[in-house]
Design an enzyme around this catalytic site. Sequence first.
Site, PDB file in Angstrom:
ATOM      1  N   CYS A   5       0.843  -1.201   0.000  1.00  0.00           N
ATOM      2  CA  CYS A   5       0.000   0.000   0.000  1.00  0.00           C
ATOM      3  C   CYS A   5       0.880   1.254   0.000  1.00  0.00           C
ATOM      4  CB  CYS A   5      -0.910  -0.010   1.228  1.00  0.00           C
ATOM      5  SG  CYS A   5      -1.782   1.547   1.462  1.00  0.00           S
ATOM      6  N   CYS A   8       0.448   3.338   3.201  1.00  0.00           N
ATOM      7  CA  CYS A   8       1.150   2.747   4.356  1.00  0.00           C
ATOM      8  C   CYS A   8       2.641   3.042   4.260  1.00  0.00           C
ATOM      9  CB  CYS A   8       0.930   1.239   4.399  1.00  0.00           C
ATOM     10  SG  CYS A   8      -0.676   0.742   5.057  1.00  0.00           S
ATOM     11  N   ASP A  31      -1.750  16.189  -2.063  1.00  0.00           N
ATOM     12  CA  ASP A  31      -2.014  15.237  -3.132  1.00  0.00           C
ATOM     13  C   ASP A  31      -0.988  15.464  -4.250  1.00  0.00           C
ATOM     14  OD1 ASP A  31      -4.779  13.508  -4.096  1.00  0.00           O
ATOM     15  OD2 ASP A  31      -3.329  14.083  -5.639  1.00  0.00           O
ATOM     16  N   HIS A  47      -4.479   0.714   8.241  1.00  0.00           N
ATOM     17  CA  HIS A  47      -4.837   0.343   6.867  1.00  0.00           C
ATOM     18  C   HIS A  47      -6.208  -0.342   6.826  1.00  0.00           C
ATOM     19  CE1 HIS A  47      -4.169  -0.924   2.680  1.00  0.00           C
ATOM     20  NE2 HIS A  47      -4.914  -1.959   3.040  1.00  0.00           N
ATOM     21  N   ASN A  87     -13.488   8.783  -2.107  1.00  0.00           N
ATOM     22  CA  ASN A  87     -13.906   7.927  -3.207  1.00  0.00           C
ATOM     23  C   ASN A  87     -13.934   6.474  -2.753  1.00  0.00           C
ATOM     24  OD1 ASN A  87     -13.986  10.141  -4.983  1.00  0.00           O
ATOM     25  ND2 ASN A  87     -11.793   9.963  -5.369  1.00  0.00           N
ATOM     26  N   HIS A  98      -6.653   2.412   0.486  1.00  0.00           N
ATOM     27  CA  HIS A  98      -6.417   2.725   1.912  1.00  0.00           C
ATOM     28  C   HIS A  98      -7.256   3.966   2.164  1.00  0.00           C
ATOM     29  CE1 HIS A  98      -3.285   3.317   5.382  1.00  0.00           C
ATOM     30  NE2 HIS A  98      -4.244   4.242   5.539  1.00  0.00           N
ATOM     31  N   HIS A 100      -8.946   7.277   2.601  1.00  0.00           N
ATOM     32  CA  HIS A 100      -8.395   8.633   2.665  1.00  0.00           C
ATOM     33  C   HIS A 100      -9.496   9.613   2.302  1.00  0.00           C
ATOM     34  CE1 HIS A 100      -7.828   7.001  -1.363  1.00  0.00           C
ATOM     35  NE2 HIS A 100      -7.971   8.229  -1.831  1.00  0.00           N
ATOM     36  N   HIS A 102     -10.091  13.323   0.634  1.00  0.00           N
ATOM     37  CA  HIS A 102      -9.565  14.471  -0.099  1.00  0.00           C
ATOM     38  C   HIS A 102     -10.090  15.737   0.564  1.00  0.00           C
ATOM     39  CE1 HIS A 102      -8.279  12.211  -3.801  1.00  0.00           C
ATOM     40  NE2 HIS A 102      -9.167  11.346  -3.327  1.00  0.00           N
TER      41      HIS A 102
END
Length: 114
Positions: A5, A8, A31, A47, A87, A98, A100, A102
């Site tokens: 990942c 990670c 990003d 994770h 997403n 993993h 997240h 935005h």
Amino acid sequence: MNNNCIFCRIIAGEIPAAKLYEDEDMIIIRDINPMAKVHLLLIPKEHYADIIEMTEAQSVTLARCLKKLSTLTDTLGLAEGFRLVSNKGQNGRQSVGHLHIHIIGGEKLSENMA
Ligand code: DGP
């Protein structure tokens, strides 16, 4: 930690990233492919792929991360407002498995959410 990942590996310091904030629960990084003047990623350190996989305990940690974010908005350049997006899956066009969030802002965003 999942060695396959990318997030990670960023959390572990194996891959460099512009880390703007870190605590025991999360990191906030820029990003790599920004879609607005400010485009950050809030990434919990544990994770798990998405909110479908998320445990009750992980949801409590995620809530703590969001509350912490609310105290950081001025220093992150988000004082005038921002948008949070997470997403999920193919239709959501999730590309990193993993969880997240935005954080998008720094300018007036489009009304189009799709
Ligand atoms: P999503 O498509 O929702 O899974 O978003 C994944 C985001 O992660 C995408 O906007 C690009 C970003 N990203 C992918 N790899 C890296 C990386 O190595 N470093 C940073 N900073 N961002 C990355």
